[in-house]
Scaffold this motif. Structure first.
Motif, PDB file in Angstrom:
ATOM      1  N   ILE A   1       4.307   5.607   8.153  1.00  0.00           N
ATOM      2  CA  ILE A   1       4.320   4.727   9.333  1.00  0.00           C
ATOM      3  C   ILE A   1       4.249   3.257   8.924  1.00  0.00           C
ATOM      4  O   ILE A   1       4.920   2.399   9.492  1.00  0.00           O
ATOM      5  N   GLY A   2       3.438   2.966   7.894  1.00  0.00           N
ATOM      6  CA  GLY A   2       3.271   1.578   7.462  1.00  0.00           C
ATOM      7  C   GLY A   2       4.592   0.844   7.275  1.00  0.00           C
ATOM      8  O   GLY A   2       4.805  -0.228   7.845  1.00  0.00           O
ATOM      9  N   PRO A   3       5.515   1.407   6.487  1.00  0.00           N
ATOM     10  CA  PRO A   3       6.777   0.701   6.249  1.00  0.00           C
ATOM     11  C   PRO A   3       7.593   0.463   7.520  1.00  0.00           C
ATOM     12  O   PRO A   3       8.327  -0.523   7.606  1.00  0.00           O
ATOM     13  N   ILE A   4       7.455   1.329   8.516  1.00  0.00           N
ATOM     14  CA  ILE A   4       8.199   1.094   9.770  1.00  0.00           C
ATOM     15  C   ILE A   4       7.638  -0.149  10.461  1.00  0.00           C
ATOM     16  O   ILE A   4       8.373  -1.022  10.911  1.00  0.00           O
ATOM     17  N   VAL A   5       6.289  -0.213  10.516  1.00  0.00           N
ATOM     18  CA  VAL A   5       5.663  -1.388  11.131  1.00  0.00           C
ATOM     19  C   VAL A   5       6.028  -2.643  10.330  1.00  0.00           C
ATOM     20  O   VAL A   5       6.331  -3.696  10.890  1.00  0.00           O
ATOM     21  N   ALA A   6       6.026  -2.506   9.002  1.00  0.00           N
ATOM     22  CA  ALA A   6       6.361  -3.654   8.148  1.00  0.00           C
ATOM     23  C   ALA A   6       7.762  -4.154   8.463  1.00  0.00           C
ATOM     24  O   ALA A   6       8.010  -5.358   8.560  1.00  0.00           O
TER      25      ALA A   6
ATOM     26  N   MET B   1       9.388  -1.789  -4.860  1.00  0.00           N
ATOM     27  CA  MET B   1       8.791  -2.236  -3.615  1.00  0.00           C
ATOM     28  C   MET B   1       7.466  -2.932  -3.865  1.00  0.00           C
ATOM     29  O   MET B   1       7.173  -3.976  -3.255  1.00  0.00           O
ATOM     30  N   ALA B   2       6.640  -2.378  -4.764  1.00  0.00           N
ATOM     31  CA  ALA B   2       5.327  -2.983  -5.039  1.00  0.00           C
ATOM     32  C   ALA B   2       5.514  -4.402  -5.567  1.00  0.00           C
ATOM     33  O   ALA B   2       4.839  -5.344  -5.128  1.00  0.00           O
TER      34      ALA B   2
ATOM     35  N   PHE C   1       0.830  -1.209   0.000  1.00  0.00           N
ATOM     36  CA  PHE C   1       0.000   0.000   0.000  1.00  0.00           C
ATOM     37  C   PHE C   1       0.861   1.255   0.000  1.00  0.00           C
ATOM     38  O   PHE C   1       0.514   2.244  -0.653  1.00  0.00           O
ATOM     39  N   ALA C   2       1.980   1.230   0.719  1.00  0.00           N
ATOM     40  CA  ALA C   2       2.868   2.389   0.701  1.00  0.00           C
ATOM     41  C   ALA C   2       3.329   2.655  -0.733  1.00  0.00           C
ATOM     42  O   ALA C   2       3.298   3.791  -1.222  1.00  0.00           O
TER      43      ALA C   2
ATOM     44  N   GLN D   1       0.258   3.778  -3.135  1.00  0.00           N
ATOM     45  CA  GLN D   1      -0.176   5.178  -3.001  1.00  0.00           C
ATOM     46  C   GLN D   1       0.862   6.112  -3.614  1.00  0.00           C
ATOM     47  O   GLN D   1       0.517   7.145  -4.182  1.00  0.00           O
ATOM     48  N   THR D   2       2.139   5.739  -3.510  1.00  0.00           N
ATOM     49  CA  THR D   2       3.180   6.581  -4.105  1.00  0.00           C
ATOM     50  C   THR D   2       3.102   6.536  -5.624  1.00  0.00           C
ATOM     51  O   THR D   2       3.182   7.561  -6.291  1.00  0.00           O
ATOM     52  N   ILE D   3       2.923   5.341  -6.176  1.00  0.00           N
ATOM     53  CA  ILE D   3       2.840   5.212  -7.630  1.00  0.00           C
ATOM     54  C   ILE D   3       1.652   6.005  -8.155  1.00  0.00           C
ATOM     55  O   ILE D   3       1.723   6.662  -9.185  1.00  0.00           O
ATOM     56  N   MET D   4       0.564   5.973  -7.393  1.00  0.00           N
ATOM     57  CA  MET D   4      -0.633   6.692  -7.808  1.00  0.00           C
ATOM     58  C   MET D   4      -0.517   8.199  -7.571  1.00  0.00           C
ATOM     59  O   MET D   4      -1.460   8.939  -7.837  1.00  0.00           O
ATOM     60  N   GLY D   5       0.611   8.632  -6.987  1.00  0.00           N
ATOM     61  CA  GLY D   5       0.804  10.057  -6.728  1.00  0.00           C
ATOM     62  C   GLY D   5      -0.021  10.571  -5.567  1.00  0.00           C
ATOM     63  O   GLY D   5      -0.310  11.761  -5.460  1.00  0.00           O
ATOM     64  N   LYS D   6      -0.447   9.654  -4.675  1.00  0.00           N
ATOM     65  CA  LYS D   6      -1.280  10.102  -3.555  1.00  0.00           C
ATOM     66  C   LYS D   6      -0.512  10.074  -2.244  1.00  0.00           C
ATOM     67  O   LYS D   6      -1.108   9.980  -1.171  1.00  0.00           O
ATOM     68  N   ASP D   7       0.821  10.104  -2.333  1.00  0.00           N
ATOM     69  CA  ASP D   7       1.594   9.956  -1.097  1.00  0.00           C
ATOM     70  C   ASP D   7       1.415  11.129  -0.142  1.00  0.00           C
ATOM     71  O   ASP D   7       1.739  11.034   1.030  1.00  0.00           O
ATOM     72  N   LYS D   8       0.890  12.268  -0.622  1.00  0.00           N
ATOM     73  CA  LYS D   8       0.658  13.385   0.295  1.00  0.00           C
ATOM     74  C   LYS D   8      -0.649  13.189   1.064  1.00  0.00           C
ATOM     75  O   LYS D   8      -0.863  13.779   2.104  1.00  0.00           O
ATOM     76  N   LYS D   9      -1.534  12.381   0.478  1.00  0.00           N
ATOM     77  CA  LYS D   9      -2.837  12.174   1.132  1.00  0.00           C
ATOM     78  C   LYS D   9      -2.800  11.015   2.114  1.00  0.00           C
ATOM     79  O   LYS D   9      -3.435  11.047   3.154  1.00  0.00           O
ATOM     80  N   PHE D  10      -2.063   9.967   1.737  1.00  0.00           N
ATOM     81  CA  PHE D  10      -2.046   8.758   2.578  1.00  0.00           C
ATOM     82  C   PHE D  10      -0.783   8.742   3.433  1.00  0.00           C
ATOM     83  O   PHE D  10       0.114   7.948   3.225  1.00  0.00           O
ATOM     84  N   LEU D  11      -0.751   9.669   4.398  1.00  0.00           N
ATOM     85  CA  LEU D  11       0.490   9.846   5.145  1.00  0.00           C
ATOM     86  C   LEU D  11       0.835   8.628   5.994  1.00  0.00           C
ATOM     87  O   LEU D  11       1.997   8.206   6.059  1.00  0.00           O
ATOM     88  N   THR D  12      -0.154   8.050   6.654  1.00  0.00           N
ATOM     89  CA  THR D  12       0.148   6.892   7.509  1.00  0.00           C
ATOM     90  C   THR D  12       0.682   5.741   6.668  1.00  0.00           C
ATOM     91  O   THR D  12       1.618   5.054   7.056  1.00  0.00           O
ATOM     92  N   SER D  13       0.090   5.542   5.491  1.00  0.00           N
ATOM     93  CA  SER D  13       0.523   4.426   4.649  1.00  0.00           C
ATOM     94  C   SER D  13       1.969   4.576   4.232  1.00  0.00           C
ATOM     95  O   SER D  13       2.731   3.621   4.275  1.00  0.00           O
ATOM     96  N   VAL D  14       2.357   5.771   3.803  1.00  0.00           N
ATOM     97  CA  VAL D  14       3.701   5.884   3.252  1.00  0.00           C
ATOM     98  C   VAL D  14       4.758   6.108   4.328  1.00  0.00           C
ATOM     99  O   VAL D  14       5.917   5.757   4.146  1.00  0.00           O
TER     100      VAL D  14
END
Ligand code: SF4
Ligand code: SF4
Lengths: 339, 177
Positions: free
Chosen positions: A61-66, A180-181, A42-43, A46-59
């Motif tokens: 915090i998500g990878p840290i938990v991963a 990454m995807a 998902f991180a 969202q980046t590929i889709m250019g939405k990394d500014k909207k989905f802040l937790t995904s890009v």
């Protein structure tokens, strides 16, 4: 009726009376691998889709938990090895036929990418001026310079080479996101293929396990993001994604059971463990009802503007994913060819 | 060269001599075994049919245990014998899960162990330990590629079956039924 009684004089530990070579650590590893695959996917997505500014937790915090999940998963895997001091043998060869080898190498590739990803967002996540722990600031001073006068950008890397590398990554995140995807999908599918490659275990030996475990991993990832994010839009988006993934999962499971019911003798025997046999209650209660159906209903209700605390469907989905892997590994070792 | 074994279920009495011979010859840790006796009773009384078999690794032609091994510790040597190199084995258990016959186990020292067809004896021109001690001489060992070997001759004339053929591993232990 023709009956057969089989008595074997063999009593090898962990093999007899039922195979139990893989206990809790392998299903845990598969679960954490799937969860990490979901979060990283998902991180990247969202980046590929250019939405990394909207989905802040995904890009961010998500990878840290991963990363944490992968590290714990690897420790579980290492714990499961009976000859762990020789684990480096995994990295002396690449064996394309062996799913274990695939997994070891995929993790080897995904971990540095994951680290680079986290590194590229570190400045956004950790404003040093908020850090109250003096000793951390002291240690950090080895590699960073702080500037308390500019609160929004209060620190920078000390060494130019690190700064340049960061600039290079941040300038265009898409190539990293694509890599990454793809790796995340490989990781997610791998958690299923690890089991499906064994023709000796009739429960596991089906190609649907790859996509099924991938879907399940993605849905646990989405569920965790849904719980973690504080942003309403992000939460609703993952709630919707999860609804879709859960439906796909239910479809795969139905498809899988139907295929087995229409299959050869051993497959009919296998699926009977889940349709009336030993694993029926555990599987249906934990996976189908608690892990998929109830969260599905709750999330649909939430979309219809009912007030549902997000933690409930989220945790249920994660519970379902965990239970699914434990039941699969356990049942897969119990069900065997009879001869 | 293709080593194989034929075991006569009509002659086997289930005395477990082969099991003990293997344990002694190969220094198997107590409580473990590389070969074992299986008894099956089929049918409904009074039409019962008893079969006694000495079982072990089938040294399959299509080896899922070797395929799924991530390190190459499980390998096939000359004559189709499947072996494990302890120094390369990480004890991940993949090969154990991959074997439809559950013919492998984890040695107390951590690596995976299994039947070797007593390749150290074969190299000296002897039969495997289990074959050589059988009091009913129900086991035949030899090279399938050699039409004059014991195993080729007996499998040519007797009715044979292999175990769990549907698992698709092409086992090389033939049961004479
Ligand atoms: S019987 Fe099992 S261990 Fe032996 S070669 Fe066949 S699959 Fe491998
Ligand atoms: S347990 Fe050893 S021999 Fe078996 S698959 Fe793992 S590394 Fe290979």
């Amino acid at each position: 009726m023709k009956e057969e009684l089989i008595i074997s004089g063999r009593m090898n530990p962990h093999i007899d009376p039922v195979m139990n070579i893989w206990h809790w650590s392998i299903p845990l590893y598969l679960f954490l691998g799937g969860l990490a695959a979901g979060l990283l996917f998902f991180a990247a997505y969202q980046t590929i889709m250019g939405k990394d500014k909207k989905f802040l937790t995904s890009v961010r915090i998500g990878p840290i938990v991963a990363f944490g999940a992968i590290v714990i998963g690897l420790m579980a895997l290492l714990y499961d090895l009976h000859h762990p001091l020789y684990f480096w043998q995994l990295y002396t060869t690449i064996r394309l036929d062996s799913p274990m080898s695939w997994g070891a190498w995929t993790l080897m590739l995904i971990m540095p990418l994951n680290m680079i990803w986290i590194f590229s967002y570190l400045k956004d996540i950790y404003p040093v001026h908020k850090c109250k722990l003096g000793f951390i600031r002291k240690i950090a001073a080895w590699i960073i310079t702080t500037n308390d006068t500019k609160p929004e950008q209060d620190w920078d890397w000390k060494h130019k080479i690190i700064r340049d590398f960061e600039k290079y990554i941040v300038k265009d995140r898409k190539p990293l996101a694509w890599a990454m995807a793809i790796l995340a999908i490989v990781l997610g599918v791998y958690t299923g293929i690890l089991l499906s490659a064994f023709n000796a275990r009739p429960l596991w030996n089906t190609a649907i396990l790859g996509p099924l475990f991938l879907t399940s991993g993605l849905s646990t990832g989405a569920a965790l993001l849904m719980i973690m994010t504080k942003d309403h839009f992000e939460r609703i988006s993952y709630s919707k994604i999860d609804i879709l993934l859960v439906i796909i999962e239910l479809f795969f499971i139905t498809h899988w059971f139907m295929g087995y019911q229409a299959g050869s003798e051993i497959k009919v025997h296998t699926v009977s463990y889940f349709l009336g046999g030993e694993f029926t209650v555990t599987f249906w209660v934990n996976v189908i009802i608690l892990g998929l159906t109830i969260p599905l209903i709750l999330e649909v209700m939430e979309l219809m503007k009912f007030k549902i605390p997000v933690i409930v469907p989220g945790l249920l989905i994660i519970w379902g994913g965990l239970a699914f892997r434990f039941i699969m590994v356990d049942a897969g070792q119990v069900i065997r060819y009879l001869y | 060269m293709r080593y194989a074994m034929a075991i006569d279920t009509k002659k086997c009495v289930g005395c477990s001599d082969c099991v003990v011979a293997c344990q002694t010859e190969n220094n198997i840790p107590i409580g473990y075994s590389r070969d074992w006796i299986t008894e099956t009773v089929e049918g409904t009384y009074p039409g019962l049919h008893l079969q006694i078999r000495s079982e072990r690794c089938n040294h399959c032609e299509d080896t899922p245990c070797v395929r799924t091994c991530p390190t190459g510790a499980s390998h096939v040597i000359e004559g189709g014998i499947v072996k494990v190199t302890p120094e390369e084995c990480i004890g991940c258990g993949s090969c154990i899960e991959a074997c439809p016959y559950d013919a492998r186990y984890v040695h107390p020292e951590g690596w995976v162990d299994k039947c070797t067809f007593c390749d150290h004896r074969i190299n000296n021109g002897q039969d495997p330990a289990c074959v050589s001690v059988c009091p009913t001489t129900c086991m035949y060992f030899g090279d399938l590629d050699d039409p004059n070997s014991e195993v080729s001759r007996i499998t040519a004339v007797r009715r044979i079956k292999v175990l769990a053929a549907e698992a698709g591993t092409k086992p090389q232990i033939f049961y004479l039924v």
